[in-house]
Design an enzyme around this catalytic site. Structure first.
Site, PDB file in Angstrom:
ATOM      1  CG  ASP A 179       6.842   2.798  16.291  1.00  0.00           C
ATOM      2  OD1 ASP A 179       6.588   3.907  16.725  1.00  0.00           O
ATOM      3  OD2 ASP A 179       7.419   2.189  15.043  1.00  0.00           O
ATOM      4  CG  ASP A 231       4.866  11.474  15.244  1.00  0.00           C
ATOM      5  OD1 ASP A 231       6.444  11.300  14.182  1.00  0.00           O
ATOM      6  OD2 ASP A 231       4.211  11.850  15.785  1.00  0.00           O
ATOM      7  CG  HIS A 267       7.501  23.165  -8.444  1.00  0.00           C
ATOM      8  ND1 HIS A 267       7.140  22.348  -9.729  1.00  0.00           N
ATOM      9  CD2 HIS A 267       8.827  21.960  -8.248  1.00  0.00           C
ATOM     10  CE1 HIS A 267       7.121  22.095 -10.032  1.00  0.00           C
ATOM     11  NE2 HIS A 267       8.426  21.336  -9.488  1.00  0.00           N
ATOM     12  CB  CYS A 322       2.380  24.073  -9.953  1.00  0.00           C
ATOM     13  SG  CYS A 322       3.733  24.790  -9.686  1.00  0.00           S
ATOM     14  CB  CYS A 344       5.231  21.587 -13.726  1.00  0.00           C
ATOM     15  SG  CYS A 344       4.570  21.909 -11.827  1.00  0.00           S
ATOM     16  CG  ASP A 403       5.571  10.199   6.810  1.00  0.00           C
ATOM     17  OD1 ASP A 403       5.616   9.498   7.066  1.00  0.00           O
ATOM     18  OD2 ASP A 403       6.220  11.138   7.143  1.00  0.00           O
ATOM     19  CB  CYS A 412       5.362  25.509 -13.215  1.00  0.00           C
ATOM     20  SG  CYS A 412       6.592  24.515 -12.244  1.00  0.00           S
TER      21      CYS A 412
HETATM   22  C1  LIG Z   1       4.433   8.823  11.726  1.00  0.00           C
HETATM   23  C2  LIG Z   1       4.521   7.390  12.789  1.00  0.00           C
HETATM   24  O1  LIG Z   1       5.718   7.806  13.696  1.00  0.00           O
HETATM   25  C3  LIG Z   1       5.670   7.132  14.523  1.00  0.00           C
HETATM   26  O2  LIG Z   1       4.699   6.470  15.331  1.00  0.00           O
HETATM   27  N1  LIG Z   1       6.684   6.277  14.590  1.00  0.00           N
HETATM   28  C4  LIG Z   1       7.055   5.655  13.451  1.00  0.00           C
HETATM   29  N2  LIG Z   1       8.056   6.843  12.818  1.00  0.00           N
HETATM   30  C5  LIG Z   1       8.699   6.166  12.039  1.00  0.00           C
HETATM   31  C6  LIG Z   1       9.308   7.152  10.921  1.00  0.00           C
HETATM   32  C7  LIG Z   1       9.993   7.539  10.173  1.00  0.00           C
HETATM   33  N3  LIG Z   1      10.749   8.146   8.347  1.00  0.00           N
HETATM   34  C8  LIG Z   1      11.778   7.596   8.249  1.00  0.00           C
HETATM   35  N4  LIG Z   1      12.668   7.664   7.806  1.00  0.00           N
HETATM   36  C9  LIG Z   1      12.453   9.112   7.143  1.00  0.00           C
HETATM   37  N5  LIG Z   1      11.683   5.995   8.626  1.00  0.00           N
HETATM   38  C10 LIG Z   1      10.451   5.613   9.609  1.00  0.00           C
HETATM   39  C11 LIG Z   1      10.014   4.527  10.852  1.00  0.00           C
HETATM   40  C12 LIG Z   1       9.298   5.123  11.849  1.00  0.00           C
HETATM   41  C13 LIG Z   1       8.711   3.895  12.273  1.00  0.00           C
HETATM   42  O3  LIG Z   1       9.236   3.426  12.201  1.00  0.00           O
HETATM   43  N6  LIG Z   1       7.975   4.691  13.530  1.00  0.00           N
HETATM   44 ZN   LIG Z   2       5.491  23.443 -10.414  1.00  0.00          ZN
END
Ligand SMILES: CCOC(=O)Nc1nc2cc3nc(NC)[nH]c3cc2c(=O)[nH]1
Ligand SMILES: [Zn+2]
Length: 374
Positions: A148, A94, A337, A308, A306, A268, A311
């Site tokens: 961002d 990220d 798990h 895995c 499960c 993710d 389990c």
């Molecule tokens: C994974 C890429 O993340 C970024 O570069 N910017 C970004 N990351 C977020 C991670 C977030 N995690 C959650 N909830 C657990 N909401 C998220 C929003 C962003 C996001 O708007 N922008």
């Molecule tokens: Zn399992």
């Protein structure tokens, strides 16, 4: 030429879900898929071999955290993140934006970038689109994210509008700063909160920059699930159908299914690994808090449905004992798990899409997991 390509295989007749396959320099993976989070260059307590064993094909790592510790220069010297952590699958990093916004106090956003203090020692730091790209180029991840702003929820329309416009300008600066275009793909991040017009504007701005894939940001930030689903409903149609769609920070079983139904391909979340470390497991019949006293003499597996490694070989009583004694092996077992459970769920989702029955699968899964209980 981007090294990230997407093959749309099939669209579910019952829902807006789709089957696809993403190709990266470190392997390909079927979608919809879930990406385990490895913030500090490790999916906590899991070895790369175990991740491969459970068919995790792509994992996440955090730019912000690796910039602070050990520093991207050390990882670059190691030959990049894959070499450094001995992981040969795909890696998505990220931009660090979210961590900065969620971890650091008194951050100050300017056109140039974000001024903030390190969550480790309070030292003054500055992250710009160019810096975020320079770090990710040094890490050598397969998929990078543009810097961002993820605004808080809820946010005023006017604030959100100017934030979206800055995020679009930053995205362009990220593209210009991207040094390794042939080796690493860069995804744009669509913002806009719960405002349809702003989501449309953000998508249009970023699509004009022709990224190989797009993330939907600004969700899973405390909004109710029906708000997230509504935003997905009107946002995914603005996104190109021949490129991957990545919903950030989403990882509960119901949200993964509801996101896939609305055309999301990649997810993710730290949820499965985080709750594992406090002794909570995901099972086909809902959550199970294995540290609970009622499992002290329960010699059944975490989840009898499960198959895995955990389990098949360990009992609730044994895992409860390890967790109560704070034994690392206990956290390894619950983590293994939980990740297996979510990756298996995504496999079932892909099968349901191929058979045009994801809507029916949703009903069956929600019933058994207990999501429909009032
Ligand atoms: C994974 C890429 O993340 C970024 O570069 N910017 C970004 N990351 C977020 C991670 C977030 N995690 C959650 N909830 C657990 N909401 C998220 C929003 C962003 C996001 O708007 N922008
Ligand atoms: Zn399992």
């Amino acid at each position: 030429m981007t090294p990230i390509t997407y093959e749309l295989k099939k669209t579910c007749k019952q829902t807006g879900a789709r089957l696809g396959r993403v190709h990266t320099p470190h392997g390909s993976f079927d979608t919809p898929t879930f990406m385990p989070v490895g913030t500090l260059a490790t999916v906590k307590t899991m070895s790369p071999e175990e991740l491969a064993e459970i068919n995790a094909n792509i994992i996440l790592s955090n730019t912000y955290h690796l910039w602070l510790r050990p520093g991207e220069d050390i990882i670059k010297e190691a030959g990049g993140l894959h070499q450094f952590m001995n992981w040969n699958g795909a890696i998505l990093t990220d931009s660090g934006g979210f961590q900065v916004f969620s971890l650091s106090e008194n951050r100050h956003i300017t056109e140039e970038g974000v001024h903030f203090r390190s969550h480790l020692n309070g030292e003054k730091l500055f992250l710009s689109p160019e810096k975020a790209i320079q770090i990710q180029n040094a890490l050598g991840s397969d998929i990078m994210m543009a810097l961002d702003e993820c605004p808080p929820y809820p946010a005023e329309y006017q604030y959100m509008k100017s934030s979206v416009e800055r995020t679009s300008r930053w995205a362009e600066r990220c593209l210009k700063a991207h040094e390794r275009k042939g080796e690493q793909g860069l995804f744009g991040i669509i913002q806009g909160g719960e405002y349809e017009a702003l989501r449309k504007q953000s998508a249009r701005d970023l699509i004009s920059l022709d990224f190989p894939g797009y993330a939907i940001g600004g969700l899973s930030v405390g909004e109710p699930k029906d708000v997230m689903n509504r935003v997905l409903e009107f946002t995914t149609p603005f996104m190109p159908s021949h490129k991957p769609r990545y919903l950030m920070g989403v990882g509960s079983p119901d949200s993964l299914i509801d996101g896939a139904i609305r055309g999301v391909d990649m997810f993710d979340c730290v949820l499965p690994t985080r709750i594992a470390r406090n002794g909570t497991c995901m099972t086909s019949n809902g959550r199970l808090v294995v540290r609970n006293a009622k499992y002290a003499r329960d010699f059944a597996p975490i989840d009898k449905n499960c198959d895995c490694y955990v389990c098949k070989n360990y009992t609730r009583a044994y895992i409860r004992h390890l967790i109560k004694c704070n034994e690392t092996f206990g956290f390894r077992l619950t983590t293994y798990h939980n990740l297996y459970f979510l990756l298996k769920l995504m496999e079932q989702v892909r099968k349901a899409i191929s058979e045009d029955r994801l809507g029916s699968f949703r009903e069956e899964f929600f019933e058994q997991y207990g999501f429909n209980k009032p």
